[in-house]
Design an enzyme around this catalytic site. Structure first.
Site, PDB file in Angstrom:
ATOM      1  NE  ARG A  99      -4.802  19.000  -5.123  1.00  0.00           N
ATOM      2  CZ  ARG A  99      -4.003  20.023  -5.444  1.00  0.00           C
ATOM      3  NH1 ARG A  99      -4.246  21.240  -4.986  1.00  0.00           N
ATOM      4  NH2 ARG A  99      -2.958  19.836  -6.227  1.00  0.00           N
TER       5      ARG A  99
ATOM      6  CD  GLU B 201      -1.224  -0.592   3.618  1.00  0.00           C
ATOM      7  OE1 GLU B 201      -0.938  -0.164   4.744  1.00  0.00           O
ATOM      8  OE2 GLU B 201      -2.233  -1.263   3.378  1.00  0.00           O
TER       9      GLU B 201
END
Length: 106
Positions: free
Chosen positions: A45, A25
């Site tokens: 963001r 991951e």
């Protein structure tokens, strides 16, 4: 789950930037010609958009968080790729030590 996270990351970066899955991951985001403040803004963001991503049935508790390590190379003192990656990786481990859902700059 990883495909949805990757899609969020890809949409959050600028044209010319690149998102790579390193394995498991872990992702690498390459942001050419960027200053530290802009890199932190893109990282934030990504972090905030992934945090609100609905992953019901795909992730425990229906969502995931991101810990990230940021490294911005000095264009006047370029580093080999493996050294730059090691700097970012070190910042990532600091983020993980400090808790989930964090950004750390090397």
């Amino acid at each position: 789950m990883l495909k949805k996270v990757a899609a969020v990351m890809t949409k959050a970066v600028r044209e010319g930037d690149a998102v790579y899955r390193l394995g498991g991951e872990e992702f690498l985001v390459v942001l050419p010609q960027i200053d530290p403040a802009m890199a932190l803004g893109i990282g934030e963001r990504i972090r905030s958009q992934v945090k609100v991503l609905d992953l019901q049935g795909l992730a425990p508790d229906g969502g995931v968080t991101i810990s990230a390590g940021l490294f911005v190379a000095d264009p006047d003192q370029p580093l080999p790729f493996d050294a730059a990656l090691a700097m970012a990786d070190g910042a990532l481990y600091l983020s993980k030590e400090q808790g989930r859902d964090r950004l750390t700059v090397a």
